[in-house]
Design a protein around this motif. Sequence first.
Motif, PDB file in Angstrom:
ATOM      1  N   ASN A 245     -33.950 -19.638  34.476  1.00  0.00           N
ATOM      2  CA  ASN A 245     -34.991 -19.026  33.645  1.00  0.00           C
ATOM      3  C   ASN A 245     -35.402 -19.962  32.506  1.00  0.00           C
ATOM      4  O   ASN A 245     -36.579 -20.061  32.147  1.00  0.00           O
ATOM      5  CB  ASN A 245     -34.498 -17.689  33.084  1.00  0.00           C
ATOM      6  N   ARG A 246     -34.427 -20.644  31.926  1.00  0.00           N
ATOM      7  CA  ARG A 246     -34.746 -21.624  30.883  1.00  0.00           C
ATOM      8  C   ARG A 246     -35.594 -22.765  31.450  1.00  0.00           C
ATOM      9  O   ARG A 246     -36.531 -23.247  30.789  1.00  0.00           O
ATOM     10  CB  ARG A 246     -33.449 -22.186  30.287  1.00  0.00           C
ATOM     11  N   LEU A 247     -35.258 -23.183  32.666  1.00  0.00           N
ATOM     12  CA  LEU A 247     -36.051 -24.240  33.296  1.00  0.00           C
ATOM     13  C   LEU A 247     -37.451 -23.746  33.630  1.00  0.00           C
ATOM     14  O   LEU A 247     -38.443 -24.466  33.427  1.00  0.00           O
ATOM     15  CB  LEU A 247     -35.338 -24.721  34.565  1.00  0.00           C
ATOM     16  N   LEU A 248     -37.559 -22.523  34.105  1.00  0.00           N
ATOM     17  CA  LEU A 248     -38.860 -21.963  34.468  1.00  0.00           C
ATOM     18  C   LEU A 248     -39.790 -21.912  33.261  1.00  0.00           C
ATOM     19  O   LEU A 248     -41.000 -22.117  33.385  1.00  0.00           O
ATOM     20  CB  LEU A 248     -38.651 -20.565  35.057  1.00  0.00           C
ATOM     21  N   ALA A 249     -39.215 -21.675  32.090  1.00  0.00           N
ATOM     22  CA  ALA A 249     -40.037 -21.595  30.881  1.00  0.00           C
ATOM     23  C   ALA A 249     -40.617 -22.950  30.495  1.00  0.00           C
ATOM     24  O   ALA A 249     -41.600 -23.018  29.749  1.00  0.00           O
ATOM     25  CB  ALA A 249     -39.202 -21.031  29.730  1.00  0.00           C
ATOM     26  N   GLN A 250     -40.040 -24.049  30.998  1.00  0.00           N
ATOM     27  CA  GLN A 250     -40.529 -25.379  30.644  1.00  0.00           C
ATOM     28  C   GLN A 250     -41.601 -25.894  31.597  1.00  0.00           C
ATOM     29  O   GLN A 250     -42.313 -26.850  31.278  1.00  0.00           O
ATOM     30  CB  GLN A 250     -39.355 -26.385  30.641  1.00  0.00           C
ATOM     31  N   LEU A 251     -41.710 -25.286  32.764  1.00  0.00           N
ATOM     32  CA  LEU A 251     -42.638 -25.789  33.772  1.00  0.00           C
ATOM     33  C   LEU A 251     -44.047 -25.261  33.520  1.00  0.00           C
ATOM     34  O   LEU A 251     -44.223 -24.081  33.173  1.00  0.00           O
ATOM     35  CB  LEU A 251     -42.177 -25.368  35.167  1.00  0.00           C
ATOM     36  N   PRO A 252     -45.064 -26.090  33.692  1.00  0.00           N
ATOM     37  CA  PRO A 252     -46.441 -25.621  33.533  1.00  0.00           C
ATOM     38  C   PRO A 252     -46.805 -24.627  34.638  1.00  0.00           C
ATOM     39  O   PRO A 252     -46.200 -24.635  35.719  1.00  0.00           O
ATOM     40  CB  PRO A 252     -47.263 -26.917  33.648  1.00  0.00           C
ATOM     41  N   PRO A 253     -47.788 -23.772  34.393  1.00  0.00           N
ATOM     42  CA  PRO A 253     -48.128 -22.722  35.375  1.00  0.00           C
ATOM     43  C   PRO A 253     -48.502 -23.268  36.745  1.00  0.00           C
ATOM     44  O   PRO A 253     -48.247 -22.616  37.764  1.00  0.00           O
ATOM     45  CB  PRO A 253     -49.316 -22.005  34.714  1.00  0.00           C
ATOM     46  N   GLN A 254     -49.107 -24.443  36.816  1.00  0.00           N
ATOM     47  CA  GLN A 254     -49.560 -24.979  38.084  1.00  0.00           C
ATOM     48  C   GLN A 254     -48.492 -25.794  38.812  1.00  0.00           C
ATOM     49  O   GLN A 254     -48.752 -26.331  39.890  1.00  0.00           O
ATOM     50  CB  GLN A 254     -50.812 -25.849  37.887  1.00  0.00           C
ATOM     51  N   ASP A 255     -47.302 -25.894  38.256  1.00  0.00           N
ATOM     52  CA  ASP A 255     -46.237 -26.690  38.881  1.00  0.00           C
ATOM     53  C   ASP A 255     -45.831 -26.050  40.211  1.00  0.00           C
ATOM     54  O   ASP A 255     -45.521 -24.859  40.282  1.00  0.00           O
ATOM     55  CB  ASP A 255     -45.031 -26.782  37.942  1.00  0.00           C
ATOM     56  N   LYS A 256     -45.789 -26.859  41.269  1.00  0.00           N
ATOM     57  CA  LYS A 256     -45.481 -26.348  42.609  1.00  0.00           C
ATOM     58  C   LYS A 256     -44.023 -25.932  42.759  1.00  0.00           C
ATOM     59  O   LYS A 256     -43.693 -25.150  43.663  1.00  0.00           O
ATOM     60  CB  LYS A 256     -45.822 -27.416  43.652  1.00  0.00           C
ATOM     61  N   SER A 257     -43.151 -26.451  41.897  1.00  0.00           N
ATOM     62  CA  SER A 257     -41.736 -26.112  42.022  1.00  0.00           C
ATOM     63  C   SER A 257     -41.409 -24.743  41.436  1.00  0.00           C
ATOM     64  O   SER A 257     -40.286 -24.250  41.603  1.00  0.00           O
ATOM     65  CB  SER A 257     -40.877 -27.185  41.342  1.00  0.00           C
ATOM     66  N   ARG A 258     -42.360 -24.121  40.765  1.00  0.00           N
ATOM     67  CA  ARG A 258     -42.097 -22.806  40.178  1.00  0.00           C
ATOM     68  C   ARG A 258     -41.773 -21.771  41.253  1.00  0.00           C
ATOM     69  O   ARG A 258     -40.893 -20.922  41.065  1.00  0.00           O
ATOM     70  CB  ARG A 258     -43.302 -22.341  39.354  1.00  0.00           C
ATOM     71  N   GLU A 259     -42.457 -21.842  42.374  1.00  0.00           N
ATOM     72  CA  GLU A 259     -42.238 -20.861  43.446  1.00  0.00           C
ATOM     73  C   GLU A 259     -40.820 -20.973  44.003  1.00  0.00           C
ATOM     74  O   GLU A 259     -40.121 -19.966  44.192  1.00  0.00           O
ATOM     75  CB  GLU A 259     -43.255 -21.064  44.553  1.00  0.00           C
ATOM     76  N   ALA A 260     -40.366 -22.220  44.260  1.00  0.00           N
ATOM     77  CA  ALA A 260     -39.012 -22.409  44.774  1.00  0.00           C
ATOM     78  C   ALA A 260     -37.971 -21.978  43.743  1.00  0.00           C
ATOM     79  O   ALA A 260     -36.945 -21.378  44.089  1.00  0.00           O
ATOM     80  CB  ALA A 260     -38.808 -23.869  45.160  1.00  0.00           C
ATOM     81  N   LEU A 261     -38.240 -22.285  42.490  1.00  0.00           N
ATOM     82  CA  LEU A 261     -37.301 -21.908  41.436  1.00  0.00           C
ATOM     83  C   LEU A 261     -37.217 -20.392  41.297  1.00  0.00           C
ATOM     84  O   LEU A 261     -36.125 -19.827  41.133  1.00  0.00           O
ATOM     85  CB  LEU A 261     -37.746 -22.546  40.115  1.00  0.00           C
ATOM     86  N   GLN A 262     -38.350 -19.723  41.374  1.00  0.00           N
ATOM     87  CA  GLN A 262     -38.357 -18.263  41.297  1.00  0.00           C
ATOM     88  C   GLN A 262     -37.614 -17.656  42.482  1.00  0.00           C
ATOM     89  O   GLN A 262     -36.902 -16.647  42.348  1.00  0.00           O
ATOM     90  CB  GLN A 262     -39.799 -17.751  41.254  1.00  0.00           C
ATOM     91  N   GLY A 263     -37.749 -18.322  43.652  1.00  0.00           N
ATOM     92  CA  GLY A 263     -37.002 -17.855  44.819  1.00  0.00           C
ATOM     93  C   GLY A 263     -35.503 -17.975  44.610  1.00  0.00           C
ATOM     94  O   GLY A 263     -34.728 -17.102  45.033  1.00  0.00           O
TER      95      GLY A 263
END
Length: 400
Positions: A245-263
Amino acid sequence: MIDFWLAAGLLLLVALSFLLIPVLRERRAQREEDRTALNVALYQERVAELQSQQAEGVLDAAQMDSGRAEAARELLADTEGVAPARVSHLGKPLPLLAAVLVPVLGLGLYLHFGASDKVELTREFAQAPQSMQEMTQRLERAVAAQPDSAEGVYFLGRTYMAQDRPADAAKMFERAVNLAGRQPELLGQWAQAQYFADNKKWSDKVQALTDEALKADPKEVTSLGLLGIAAFEGERYQDAIDYWNRLLAQLPPQDKSREALQGGITRATEKLQASGGKVAQAPATKAAALLKVRVDLASELKAKVQPGDSVFIFARATSGPPAPLAAKRLTVADLPVTVELGDADAMMPQLKLSNFPEVQLVARISRAGQPTAGEWVGRSGPLASSTTAPQTLTIDSPDK
């Protein structure tokens, strides 16, 4: 490299010309001296012949003088225009020896001190690589040619990670840290490579590297992601959720890795709930501080400043480090002006307005452009960093 060697060859020919031209000139002078000596011998032979004829009574004294004068005129005509002989102190062997040694010595010095390998690498990098293997080979040669280049070593480490060679990557990242200093990003990359090189076994070394990286930068993404992976593999699902969650807060909205991280967060949540656990609520995020301040110049100082003088407006902690927590730079020509100082203006990630309960506002005029010293200054009293009411600051005092 052909064009390089052609240019080197042309320069070598120019250098050799300075050595060989004097030798050729000496040979030409020698030929001229030989011709002069021959003419003198012919003159002496002619005079001897005239003297013999006079002794035999064939020629009288007048004819003898006329013949001698004619022979002298012919000698002068043949030797006219011949330059005087030059005296050479070097002789012929030394210039010829130098002509041989110069190219040999020059080639030896270039091969020892030159940069032919770097020239070749520059030519190669001008063309796109055809494969990952070719790119790796180029980077390896570049690192060998420039062993002190932290950037080259870092990119080679990233390439090794992309090729699933974590042990080699860990060595490169350690080397990059030694060259560039213990920067959080490099420490995080080193820790990640070391973790996978150890077959995903968490070690004290990896823990120390991630701790050091996050201490210097709590938002260091590689360390946060790695700690989340290690926690998930160790079935510490709540820790994994927190780190990710801390890492997710640092990623920009358009970052493609957000989906994998959320998974990954979703899977960790499911496993935690399946084991009878309950997902802890994340602590409320502290609101970002934002101070609005209007800065003006005292009327009695307007004639003493210049429009181009620098104006530094900043907030600093009343109890804490002396470094500014947030700052902006303007000029006297911009005054009066209203600015906002917030966490987005932080000079360093760990020094934010919201991390300090009480701050002081300062505005300084510096003709030399130095933020730490100037001619005139204005200071506010202590105020809470959470203050939302607009503030007013007047520059009215000598800076002491």
